[in-house]
Design a protein around this motif. Structure first.
Motif, PDB file in Angstrom:
ATOM      1  N   ILE A  62       0.866  -1.186   0.000  1.00 45.69           N
ATOM      2  CA  ILE A  62       0.000   0.000   0.000  1.00 45.69           C
ATOM      3  C   ILE A  62       0.897   1.229   0.000  1.00 45.69           C
ATOM      4  CG2 ILE A  62      -0.198   0.066   2.532  1.00 45.69           C
ATOM      5  CD1 ILE A  62      -3.170   0.936   2.088  1.00 45.69           C
ATOM      6  N   GLY A  63       0.508   2.237  -0.793  1.00 50.28           N
ATOM      7  CA  GLY A  63       1.262   3.480  -0.868  1.00 50.28           C
ATOM      8  C   GLY A  63       0.409   4.642  -0.399  1.00 50.28           C
ATOM      9  N   LEU A  64       1.014   5.527   0.366  1.00 51.19           N
ATOM     10  CA  LEU A  64       0.304   6.674   0.929  1.00 51.19           C
ATOM     11  C   LEU A  64       1.006   7.977   0.595  1.00 51.19           C
ATOM     12  CD1 LEU A  64      -0.130   5.210   4.497  1.00 51.19           C
ATOM     13  CD2 LEU A  64      -1.962   5.522   2.850  1.00 51.19           C
ATOM     14  N   ASP A  65       0.199   9.013   0.516  1.00 48.60           N
ATOM     15  CA  ASP A  65       0.686  10.386   0.445  1.00 48.60           C
ATOM     16  C   ASP A  65      -0.128  11.155   1.468  1.00 48.60           C
ATOM     17  OD1 ASP A  65       1.643  12.870  -0.138  1.00 48.60           O
ATOM     18  OD2 ASP A  65       0.812  12.966  -2.159  1.00 48.60           O
ATOM     19  N   GLY A  66       0.366  11.215   2.685  1.00 48.89           N
ATOM     20  CA  GLY A  66      -0.413  11.790   3.784  1.00 48.89           C
ATOM     21  C   GLY A  66      -1.601  10.895   4.081  1.00 48.89           C
ATOM     22  N   ASP A  67      -2.816  11.469   3.993  1.00 52.97           N
ATOM     23  CA  ASP A  67      -4.046  10.705   4.231  1.00 52.97           C
ATOM     24  C   ASP A  67      -4.602  10.090   2.949  1.00 52.97           C
ATOM     25  OD1 ASP A  67      -3.967  11.356   6.905  1.00 52.97           O
ATOM     26  OD2 ASP A  67      -5.390  13.008   6.746  1.00 52.97           O
ATOM     27  N   TYR A  68      -3.911  10.279   1.847  1.00 56.99           N
ATOM     28  CA  TYR A  68      -4.378   9.770   0.554  1.00 56.99           C
ATOM     29  C   TYR A  68      -3.747   8.408   0.266  1.00 56.99           C
ATOM     30  CZ  TYR A  68      -5.435   9.477  -4.407  1.00 56.99           C
ATOM     31  OH  TYR A  68      -5.899   9.061  -5.638  1.00 56.99           O
ATOM     32  N   ILE A  69      -4.584   7.416   0.025  1.00 61.98           N
ATOM     33  CA  ILE A  69      -4.091   6.107  -0.381  1.00 61.98           C
ATOM     34  C   ILE A  69      -3.853   6.177  -1.887  1.00 61.98           C
ATOM     35  CG2 ILE A  69      -4.588   3.644  -0.593  1.00 61.98           C
ATOM     36  CD1 ILE A  69      -6.438   3.912   1.857  1.00 61.98           C
ATOM     37  N   ALA A  70      -2.590   6.205  -2.260  1.00 59.21           N
ATOM     38  CA  ALA A  70      -2.236   6.299  -3.679  1.00 59.21           C
ATOM     39  C   ALA A  70      -2.470   4.984  -4.391  1.00 59.21           C
ATOM     40  CB  ALA A  70      -0.783   6.740  -3.822  1.00 59.21           C
ATOM     41  N   GLY A  71      -2.441   3.878  -3.649  1.00 60.07           N
ATOM     42  CA  GLY A  71      -2.715   2.583  -4.255  1.00 60.07           C
ATOM     43  C   GLY A  71      -2.546   1.459  -3.268  1.00 60.07           C
ATOM     44  N   ILE A  72      -3.320   0.430  -3.474  1.00 58.71           N
ATOM     45  CA  ILE A  72      -3.181  -0.811  -2.722  1.00 58.71           C
ATOM     46  C   ILE A  72      -3.242  -1.938  -3.749  1.00 58.71           C
ATOM     47  CG2 ILE A  72      -5.633  -0.836  -2.155  1.00 58.71           C
ATOM     48  CD1 ILE A  72      -4.899  -2.316   0.422  1.00 58.71           C
ATOM     49  N   PHE A  73      -2.250  -2.801  -3.695  1.00 60.65           N
ATOM     50  CA  PHE A  73      -2.113  -3.835  -4.714  1.00 60.65           C
ATOM     51  C   PHE A  73      -1.725  -5.150  -4.054  1.00 60.65           C
ATOM     52  CE2 PHE A  73      -1.059   0.269  -6.501  1.00 60.65           C
ATOM     53  CZ  PHE A  73      -1.853   0.304  -7.634  1.00 60.65           C
ATOM     54  N   VAL A  74      -2.393  -6.222  -4.480  1.00 59.84           N
ATOM     55  CA  VAL A  74      -2.093  -7.560  -3.981  1.00 59.84           C
ATOM     56  C   VAL A  74      -1.870  -8.463  -5.185  1.00 59.84           C
ATOM     57  CG1 VAL A  74      -2.967  -9.527  -2.648  1.00 59.84           C
ATOM     58  CG2 VAL A  74      -3.458  -7.183  -1.882  1.00 59.84           C
ATOM     59  N   ASP A  75      -0.816  -9.261  -5.120  1.00 53.64           N
ATOM     60  CA  ASP A  75      -0.533 -10.227  -6.172  1.00 53.64           C
ATOM     61  C   ASP A  75      -1.769 -11.096  -6.392  1.00 53.64           C
ATOM     62  OD1 ASP A  75       0.305 -12.720  -7.459  1.00 53.64           O
ATOM     63  OD2 ASP A  75       2.353 -12.106  -7.049  1.00 53.64           O
ATOM     64  N   LYS A  76      -2.113 -11.318  -7.636  1.00 54.35           N
ATOM     65  CA  LYS A  76      -3.336 -12.034  -7.997  1.00 54.35           C
ATOM     66  C   LYS A  76      -3.454 -13.384  -7.295  1.00 54.35           C
ATOM     67  CE  LYS A  76      -6.062 -13.430 -11.996  1.00 54.35           C
ATOM     68  NZ  LYS A  76      -6.181 -13.345 -13.446  1.00 54.35           N
ATOM     69  N   ILE A  77      -2.363 -14.109  -7.169  1.00 51.72           N
ATOM     70  CA  ILE A  77      -2.465 -15.446  -6.570  1.00 51.72           C
ATOM     71  C   ILE A  77      -2.698 -15.409  -5.062  1.00 51.72           C
ATOM     72  CG2 ILE A  77      -1.129 -16.547  -8.415  1.00 51.72           C
ATOM     73  CD1 ILE A  77       1.243 -16.692  -6.519  1.00 51.72           C
ATOM     74  N   TYR A  78      -2.566 -14.235  -4.442  1.00 51.47           N
ATOM     75  CA  TYR A  78      -2.781 -14.120  -3.002  1.00 51.47           C
ATOM     76  C   TYR A  78      -4.019 -13.304  -2.650  1.00 51.47           C
ATOM     77  CZ  TYR A  78       1.999 -15.835  -3.011  1.00 51.47           C
ATOM     78  OH  TYR A  78       3.125 -16.587  -3.235  1.00 51.47           O
ATOM     79  N   ARG A  79      -4.806 -12.935  -3.634  1.00 53.79           N
ATOM     80  CA  ARG A  79      -6.022 -12.161  -3.348  1.00 53.79           C
ATOM     81  C   ARG A  79      -7.030 -13.021  -2.604  1.00 53.79           C
ATOM     82  NH1 ARG A  79      -6.362  -9.385  -9.195  1.00 53.79           N
ATOM     83  NH2 ARG A  79      -4.376  -8.321  -9.040  1.00 53.79           N
ATOM     84  N   SER A  80      -7.888 -12.372  -1.886  1.00 53.80           N
ATOM     85  CA  SER A  80      -8.931 -13.010  -1.069  1.00 53.80           C
ATOM     86  C   SER A  80      -8.352 -13.791   0.107  1.00 53.80           C
ATOM     87  CB  SER A  80      -9.828 -13.915  -1.916  1.00 53.80           C
ATOM     88  OG  SER A  80     -10.456 -13.164  -2.933  1.00 53.80           O
ATOM     89  N   GLU A  81      -7.143 -13.425   0.524  1.00 54.16           N
ATOM     90  CA  GLU A  81      -6.526 -14.035   1.712  1.00 54.16           C
ATOM     91  C   GLU A  81      -6.474 -13.049   2.883  1.00 54.16           C
ATOM     92  OE1 GLU A  81      -2.727 -15.839   0.889  1.00 54.16           O
ATOM     93  OE2 GLU A  81      -3.554 -17.097  -0.709  1.00 54.16           O
ATOM     94  N   GLY A  82      -7.099 -11.877   2.735  1.00 58.62           N
ATOM     95  CA  GLY A  82      -7.112 -10.894   3.809  1.00 58.62           C
ATOM     96  C   GLY A  82      -5.932  -9.934   3.805  1.00 58.62           C
ATOM     97  N   ILE A  83      -5.116  -9.973   2.769  1.00 55.37           N
ATOM     98  CA  ILE A  83      -3.933  -9.113   2.710  1.00 55.37           C
ATOM     99  C   ILE A  83      -4.324  -7.647   2.566  1.00 55.37           C
ATOM    100  CG2 ILE A  83      -1.889  -8.547   1.315  1.00 55.37           C
ATOM    101  CD1 ILE A  83      -1.725 -11.643   0.762  1.00 55.37           C
ATOM    102  N   GLY A  84      -5.239  -7.350   1.650  1.00 53.39           N
ATOM    103  CA  GLY A  84      -5.698  -5.974   1.487  1.00 53.39           C
ATOM    104  C   GLY A  84      -6.340  -5.445   2.756  1.00 53.39           C
ATOM    105  N   THR A  85      -7.144  -6.284   3.395  1.00 56.89           N
ATOM    106  CA  THR A  85      -7.790  -5.893   4.657  1.00 56.89           C
ATOM    107  C   THR A  85      -6.745  -5.613   5.727  1.00 56.89           C
ATOM    108  OG1 THR A  85      -9.761  -7.166   4.103  1.00 56.89           O
ATOM    109  CG2 THR A  85      -9.427  -6.649   6.430  1.00 56.89           C
ATOM    110  N   ALA A  86      -5.722  -6.447   5.816  1.00 57.45           N
ATOM    111  CA  ALA A  86      -4.660  -6.241   6.799  1.00 57.45           C
ATOM    112  C   ALA A  86      -3.929  -4.923   6.550  1.00 57.45           C
ATOM    113  CB  ALA A  86      -3.679  -7.405   6.771  1.00 57.45           C
ATOM    114  N   LEU A  87      -3.650  -4.617   5.281  1.00 58.21           N
ATOM    115  CA  LEU A  87      -2.972  -3.360   4.954  1.00 58.21           C
ATOM    116  C   LEU A  87      -3.830  -2.149   5.302  1.00 58.21           C
ATOM    117  CD1 LEU A  87      -1.372  -4.493   1.586  1.00 58.21           C
ATOM    118  CD2 LEU A  87      -0.099  -3.705   3.601  1.00 58.21           C
ATOM    119  N   ILE A  88      -5.125  -2.224   5.005  1.00 57.19           N
ATOM    120  CA  ILE A  88      -6.041  -1.118   5.347  1.00 57.19           C
ATOM    121  C   ILE A  88      -6.103  -0.941   6.861  1.00 57.19           C
ATOM    122  CG2 ILE A  88      -8.496  -0.446   5.399  1.00 57.19           C
ATOM    123  CD1 ILE A  88      -7.348   0.178   2.723  1.00 57.19           C
ATOM    124  N   ARG A  89      -6.261  -2.024   7.594  1.00 61.68           N
ATOM    125  CA  ARG A  89      -6.314  -1.926   9.067  1.00 61.68           C
ATOM    126  C   ARG A  89      -5.036  -1.318   9.616  1.00 61.68           C
ATOM    127  NH1 ARG A  89      -8.851  -7.786  10.042  1.00 61.68           N
ATOM    128  NH2 ARG A  89     -11.035  -7.230   9.779  1.00 61.68           N
TER     129      ARG A  89
END
Length: 144
Positions: A62-89
């Motif tokens: 996940i990339g940030l610029d202050g309070d702006y999330i510039a992007g969140i990216f998860v490798d396709k083979i690991y999606r739906s494993e809670g990685i994006g949720t963990a990064l957001i939390r």
């Protein structure tokens, strides 16, 4: 484990960035992502970036610029494993509010952000791709 980006992460991070954009944004001309590649590669080391790593493998970031999330990216083979949720939390722990932009046609990302507590604050058009995009907002409340 979530950790700060370090310089030797760049090739894996860029591979995830490129593949995720190509996969999730099939409504955008692929040449756009190819043209942006070097620009993004030069910006990543300057940004606030956090890496999700497990078993020695970088699985997302996940990339940030202050309070702006510039992007969140998860490798396709690991999606739906809670990685994006963990990064957001992880970033919610250090922010009172977060804002991001997401393409309207990227339905799975919009649903993901809504499930993460973000709401659509406004709608606009990305001047580079001419795609409709949402600006989404999350704010800490007493109940969160």
């Amino acid at each position: 484990m979530i950790r700060k980006f370090c310089g030797n992460d760049i090739n894996r991070v860029m591979n995830i960035w490129f593949e995720a954009n190509m996969d999730s944004h099939n409504f955008v001309n692929p040449e756009y992502w190819k043209e942006k590649y070097n620009e993004v590669k030069s910006m990543i080391p300057q940004a606030e970036v956090y890496i999700y790593e497990s078993d020695g493998i970088i699985k997302g970031f996940i990339g940030l610029d202050g309070d702006y999330i510039a992007g969140i990216f998860v490798d396709k083979i690991y999606r739906s494993e809670g990685i994006g949720t963990a990064l957001i939390r992880f970033i919610k722990n250090s922010h009172e509010r977060l804002i991001l932009s997401v393409y309207e046609k990227n339905k799975s990302a919009v649903r993901f952000y809504e499930k993460s507590g973000f709401v659509v604050a406004s709608t606009g058009t990305d001047s580079d791709t001419l795609q409709t995009e949402y600006t989404m907002l999350w704010e800490r409340t007493e109940n969160k």
